[in-house]
Design a protein around this motif. Structure first.
Motif, PDB file in Angstrom:
ATOM      1  N   GLU A  67      -4.964 -10.220  -6.327  1.00 47.80           N
ATOM      2  CA  GLU A  67      -5.861 -10.942  -5.417  1.00 47.80           C
ATOM      3  C   GLU A  67      -5.798 -10.337  -4.017  1.00 47.80           C
ATOM      4  O   GLU A  67      -6.830 -10.125  -3.368  1.00 47.80           O
ATOM      5  CB  GLU A  67      -5.493 -12.423  -5.373  1.00 47.80           C
ATOM      6  CG  GLU A  67      -6.466 -13.257  -4.530  1.00 47.80           C
ATOM      7  CD  GLU A  67      -6.145 -14.747  -4.571  1.00 47.80           C
ATOM      8  OE1 GLU A  67      -6.748 -15.486  -3.785  1.00 47.80           O
ATOM      9  OE2 GLU A  67      -5.303 -15.164  -5.397  1.00 47.80           O
ATOM     10  N   ILE A  68      -4.577 -10.048  -3.553  1.00 45.10           N
ATOM     11  CA  ILE A  68      -4.423  -9.405  -2.247  1.00 45.10           C
ATOM     12  C   ILE A  68      -5.001  -7.993  -2.300  1.00 45.10           C
ATOM     13  O   ILE A  68      -5.637  -7.517  -1.347  1.00 45.10           O
ATOM     14  CB  ILE A  68      -2.940  -9.359  -1.828  1.00 45.10           C
ATOM     15  CG1 ILE A  68      -2.413 -10.776  -1.619  1.00 45.10           C
ATOM     16  CG2 ILE A  68      -2.760  -8.533  -0.550  1.00 45.10           C
ATOM     17  CD1 ILE A  68      -3.096 -11.543  -0.516  1.00 45.10           C
ATOM     18  N   GLY A  69      -4.790  -7.293  -3.429  1.00 47.37           N
ATOM     19  CA  GLY A  69      -5.356  -5.954  -3.582  1.00 47.37           C
ATOM     20  C   GLY A  69      -6.865  -5.967  -3.456  1.00 47.37           C
ATOM     21  O   GLY A  69      -7.454  -5.122  -2.757  1.00 47.37           O
ATOM     22  N   ASP A  70      -7.517  -6.949  -4.097  1.00 51.54           N
ATOM     23  CA  ASP A  70      -8.968  -7.079  -3.989  1.00 51.54           C
ATOM     24  C   ASP A  70      -9.380  -7.372  -2.547  1.00 51.54           C
ATOM     25  O   ASP A  70     -10.389  -6.856  -2.050  1.00 51.54           O
ATOM     26  CB  ASP A  70      -9.477  -8.197  -4.908  1.00 51.54           C
ATOM     27  CG  ASP A  70      -9.463  -7.797  -6.374  1.00 51.54           C
ATOM     28  OD1 ASP A  70      -9.241  -6.604  -6.658  1.00 51.54           O
ATOM     29  OD2 ASP A  70      -9.667  -8.674  -7.236  1.00 51.54           O
ATOM     30  N   THR A 110       3.036  -5.127  -5.693  1.00 49.21           N
ATOM     31  CA  THR A 110       3.872  -5.808  -4.703  1.00 49.21           C
ATOM     32  C   THR A 110       3.277  -7.138  -4.258  1.00 49.21           C
ATOM     33  O   THR A 110       3.983  -8.151  -4.179  1.00 49.21           O
ATOM     34  CB  THR A 110       4.076  -4.914  -3.459  1.00 49.21           C
ATOM     35  OG1 THR A 110       4.624  -3.659  -3.876  1.00 49.21           O
ATOM     36  CG2 THR A 110       5.017  -5.572  -2.467  1.00 49.21           C
ATOM     37  N   PHE A 111       1.979  -7.137  -3.972  1.00 49.12           N
ATOM     38  CA  PHE A 111       1.353  -8.324  -3.376  1.00 49.12           C
ATOM     39  C   PHE A 111       0.470  -9.103  -4.355  1.00 49.12           C
ATOM     40  O   PHE A 111       0.058 -10.218  -4.049  1.00 49.12           O
ATOM     41  CB  PHE A 111       0.506  -7.919  -2.159  1.00 49.12           C
ATOM     42  CG  PHE A 111       1.288  -7.228  -1.088  1.00 49.12           C
ATOM     43  CD1 PHE A 111       2.058  -7.958  -0.195  1.00 49.12           C
ATOM     44  CD2 PHE A 111       1.275  -5.847  -0.965  1.00 49.12           C
ATOM     45  CE1 PHE A 111       2.782  -7.326   0.804  1.00 49.12           C
ATOM     46  CE2 PHE A 111       1.999  -5.204   0.029  1.00 49.12           C
ATOM     47  CZ  PHE A 111       2.763  -5.948   0.904  1.00 49.12           C
ATOM     48  N   ASP A 125      -1.401   5.426  -3.267  1.00 46.67           N
ATOM     49  CA  ASP A 125      -0.458   4.540  -3.973  1.00 46.67           C
ATOM     50  C   ASP A 125      -0.943   3.096  -3.984  1.00 46.67           C
ATOM     51  O   ASP A 125      -0.147   2.149  -3.787  1.00 46.67           O
ATOM     52  CB  ASP A 125       0.932   4.610  -3.318  1.00 46.67           C
ATOM     53  CG  ASP A 125       1.513   6.017  -3.360  1.00 46.67           C
ATOM     54  OD1 ASP A 125       1.345   6.696  -4.387  1.00 46.67           O
ATOM     55  OD2 ASP A 125       2.120   6.438  -2.363  1.00 46.67           O
ATOM     56  N   PHE A 126      -2.241   2.912  -4.236  1.00 46.22           N
ATOM     57  CA  PHE A 126      -2.789   1.549  -4.183  1.00 46.22           C
ATOM     58  C   PHE A 126      -2.199   0.659  -5.268  1.00 46.22           C
ATOM     59  O   PHE A 126      -2.121  -0.562  -5.110  1.00 46.22           O
ATOM     60  CB  PHE A 126      -4.314   1.595  -4.311  1.00 46.22           C
ATOM     61  CG  PHE A 126      -4.970   0.257  -4.135  1.00 46.22           C
ATOM     62  CD1 PHE A 126      -5.054  -0.325  -2.884  1.00 46.22           C
ATOM     63  CD2 PHE A 126      -5.470  -0.434  -5.222  1.00 46.22           C
ATOM     64  CE1 PHE A 126      -5.637  -1.568  -2.699  1.00 46.22           C
ATOM     65  CE2 PHE A 126      -6.065  -1.682  -5.057  1.00 46.22           C
ATOM     66  CZ  PHE A 126      -6.149  -2.245  -3.794  1.00 46.22           C
ATOM     67  N   LYS A 127      -1.767   1.255  -6.362  1.00 47.34           N
ATOM     68  CA  LYS A 127      -1.157   0.469  -7.440  1.00 47.34           C
ATOM     69  C   LYS A 127       0.035  -0.321  -6.915  1.00 47.34           C
ATOM     70  O   LYS A 127       0.294  -1.440  -7.372  1.00 47.34           O
ATOM     71  CB  LYS A 127      -0.729   1.391  -8.590  1.00 47.34           C
ATOM     72  CG  LYS A 127      -0.177   0.667  -9.810  1.00 47.34           C
ATOM     73  CD  LYS A 127       0.161   1.643 -10.907  1.00 47.34           C
ATOM     74  CE  LYS A 127       0.666   0.912 -12.144  1.00 47.34           C
ATOM     75  NZ  LYS A 127       1.904   0.143 -11.895  1.00 47.34           N
ATOM     76  N   LEU A 128       0.757   0.249  -5.952  1.00 41.21           N
ATOM     77  CA  LEU A 128       1.903  -0.452  -5.378  1.00 41.21           C
ATOM     78  C   LEU A 128       1.477  -1.716  -4.639  1.00 41.21           C
ATOM     79  O   LEU A 128       2.230  -2.697  -4.586  1.00 41.21           O
ATOM     80  CB  LEU A 128       2.658   0.472  -4.420  1.00 41.21           C
ATOM     81  CG  LEU A 128       3.396   1.657  -5.054  1.00 41.21           C
ATOM     82  CD1 LEU A 128       4.045   2.506  -3.967  1.00 41.21           C
ATOM     83  CD2 LEU A 128       4.443   1.174  -6.046  1.00 41.21           C
TER      84      LEU A 128
END
Length: 572
Positions: A202-205, A198-199, A191-194
């Motif tokens: 930039e935080i995902g990267d 959500t964050f 569920d990385f899309k979340l």
């Protein structure tokens, strides 16, 4: 991208900063030298200037994606060239920008020192305009050529291979080391899309970069690649004897990720078959992870051939679904709901069975989860609902006894925007009273989303009787029972199995009493033992459904039971 020292706010000077121009950052404390270099280069490049290393770092952090080259003076106040180079080495992305050092020194050792620190080239003072332009052009051209080649082979975010490069490298390694035994590992962030939603991206990267660092630290591999939120590794042979060690490593990685709630699943394919293509080998890693995808507490799975056999079986069932539906291979089987006081059938639940023309019955546990996953279950739900309506209509026209037969609705069906309208049309086609076909909704679905709540409200307003199924199997809340839309609550087998224990019987007694107090009928599911019957009868349960009296029956047998209109005895 943080640095340990506080940088002053950068002052930025952009000369002829046309968007199509590549940008050069000049870090030089001498204003005259800034002006000379700017004059030499501004006709071709956009220019950013910084009067010392700290300001240069601030500009670089802000514009690193757009800066093609840094021209760096060595001797400056606040933060000199050496300190600047040390600082950017701490950050992978900043360190990728090529640097030309300006120097008045003629000592070869100075050049060696800077080359060892990653500098591309040098220009000497006083500046020769033509030499400056040529060396700048050459450094940028060389960097862009390398970057283009790297973009094909390397993921720009983590510097791991792209899948295309990984496939090629792994195939090479396997073919050149045929006597060696290798393993493949896949780490899949669920569920990385979340995370991005959500964050922010930039935080995902940042999470992906940190994950890559952790894998480099804890996993010994020959090649690694990133594809979206998945990381692939070619490692030395692993076997199940070291499963505990692998789990410890994986847990440590999870614990070090910035977002503590990340759920990362790991698939391992031990002793890979080098004769297979890498894409097939990686597909087997996906199969391993699929086997634990719905198990929150499991995060590591080893591939085995049974997974491949299941995948092939699933693919066959998916392909067979359409023809099977057309050929009428799906049947409603009926499990009686028995009045506890009279022992007679007062209702039933329709349960789907798949019986191919030329084969044995397919277990519901095999096809229902699959069809729920791929969405085919909604078509199956409607088909069974229609078959039940047809059965009820036939008995009404024949003047035979008719009891309510409830039909289950999957989440996929509930999410169809026209589901209530469509089911009303089917009921009208068969001219049936709506109370003869109640709809069963699982307890977990009732709290899932506003879409489900809207469906329940619409179905209730249309005249359908709504039953709450599997109460007690999930995060049960007494407040759910207070909803006026439910007429019947079915206590799940997990609650019934507690009968015979002091605490279990106390809970059952008070839940049943509360249900009756607010006007709900109670059906106990999964009843199998005489002691359960005795207790449920004593506390006033309305009906039971379970193997004690009858398993699900085909239509002809169920009709015989209805027509007999006799109390059912315990199933032998």
């Amino acid at each position: 991208m943080e640095f340990s020292i506080e940088a002053p706010l950068a002052t930025e000077i952009t000369r002829n900063a046309i968007n199509t121009k590549r940008k050069i950052l000049i870090v030089e404390d001498n204003f005259i030298n800034q002006e000379i270099l700017t004059t030499i280069l501004e006709d071709k490049y956009g220019i950013l200037t910084a009067e010392n290393g700290l300001v240069g770092l601030e500009l670089l952090k802000k514009h690193y994606k757009d800066i093609s080259l840094i021209i760096l003076d060595v001797y400056m106040p606040v933060c000199n060239g050496y300190e600047f180079l040390e600082k950017i080495k701490e950050n992978y992305l900043l360190s990728q920008v090529p640097i030309i050092v300006t120097t008045a020194s003629e000592d070869p050792q100075d050049e060696i020192s800077f080359l060892q620190m990653g500098v591309y080239d040098f220009v000497t003072k006083p500046y020769n305009a033509e030499i400056v332009r040529v060396r700048v052009d050459h450094a940028i051209s060389l960097k862009e050529t390398i970057a283009n080649l790297s973009a094909v082979e390397n993921d720009s975010l983590t510097n791991m291979y792209t899948m295309e490069a990984f496939n090629y490298k792994v195939q090479q390694i396997l073919s050149m080391n045929s006597e060696k035994r290798f393993a493949l590992m896949l780490a899949d962030i669920q569920d990385f899309k979340l995370v991005n939603d959500t964050f922010g991206e930039e935080i995902g990267d940042h999470v992906l970069v940190e994950a890559a660092k952790a894998y480099r630290k804890y996993i010994s591999f020959y090649a690694a690649a990133r594809k979206g939120d998945k990381f692939y590794f070619l490692c030395d042979k692993l076997d199940k004897n070291i499963e505990a060690n692998v789990k410890s490593i994986c847990k440590e990685i999870n614990d070090n990720i910035m977002i503590r709630t990340l759920n990362i699943k790991y698939g391992v394919y031990c002793d890979v078959d080098p004769s297979l293509s890498v894409s097939i080998l990686c597909d087997r890693l996906d199969m391993a992870i699929d086997s634990i995808k719905n198990s929150y507490n499991e995060y590591l799975a080893f591939y085995d051939e049974s997974m491949r056999e299941k995948r092939l079986s699933d693919q066959r069932m998916e392909a067979d679904f359409g023809p099977a539906l057309e050929n009428g291979e799906f049947y409603p089987w009926y499990q009686p709901k028995v009045d506890l006081q009279t022992g007679k059938i007062i209702a039933a639940e329709a349960l789907v069975r798949w019986i191919p023309e030329m084969g044995k019955m397919v277990s519901p546990g095999m096809f229902i989860p699959l069809f729920e996953c791929n969405g085919q279950i909604a078509d199956l739900d409607e088909y069974i609902f229609t078959q039940v309506c047809c059965f009820q209509k036939q008995r009404l026209e024949a003047g035979k006894q008719v009891v309510p037969i409830s039909v289950n609705l999957s989440r996929n069906s509930i999410y169809r925007h026209d589901i209530v309208k469509r089911y009303c049309e089917i009921v009208e086609e068969y001219a049936l009273p709506l109370k003869m076909i109640p709809l069963e909704i699982t307890e977990s679905a009732t709290t899932e989303s506003k879409v489900v709540q809207r469906f329940i409200t619409k179905a209730n307003e249309a005249g359908f009787e709504i039953h709450m199924d599997d109460f007690g199997s999930g995060y049960s809340s007494i407040s759910m029972l207070t909803s006026s839309v439910f007429k019947v609550v079915k206590f799940d087998k997990s609650l019934i199995d507690q009968i015979g224990t002091e605490k279990g019987e106390i809970v059952m007694k008070y839940m049943l009493g509360a249900s009756h107090a607010i006007g709900l009928k109670v059906v106990a599911e999964g009843v199998e033992k005489q002691e359960q019957i005795d207790f449920l009868k004593a506390v006033g349960c309305d009906a039971i459904q379970g193997y004690y009296y009858s398993p699900p029956q085909c239509q002809s047998v169920f009709e015989q039971m209805l027509d007999a209109d006799k109390p059912l005895g315990p199933k032998a």
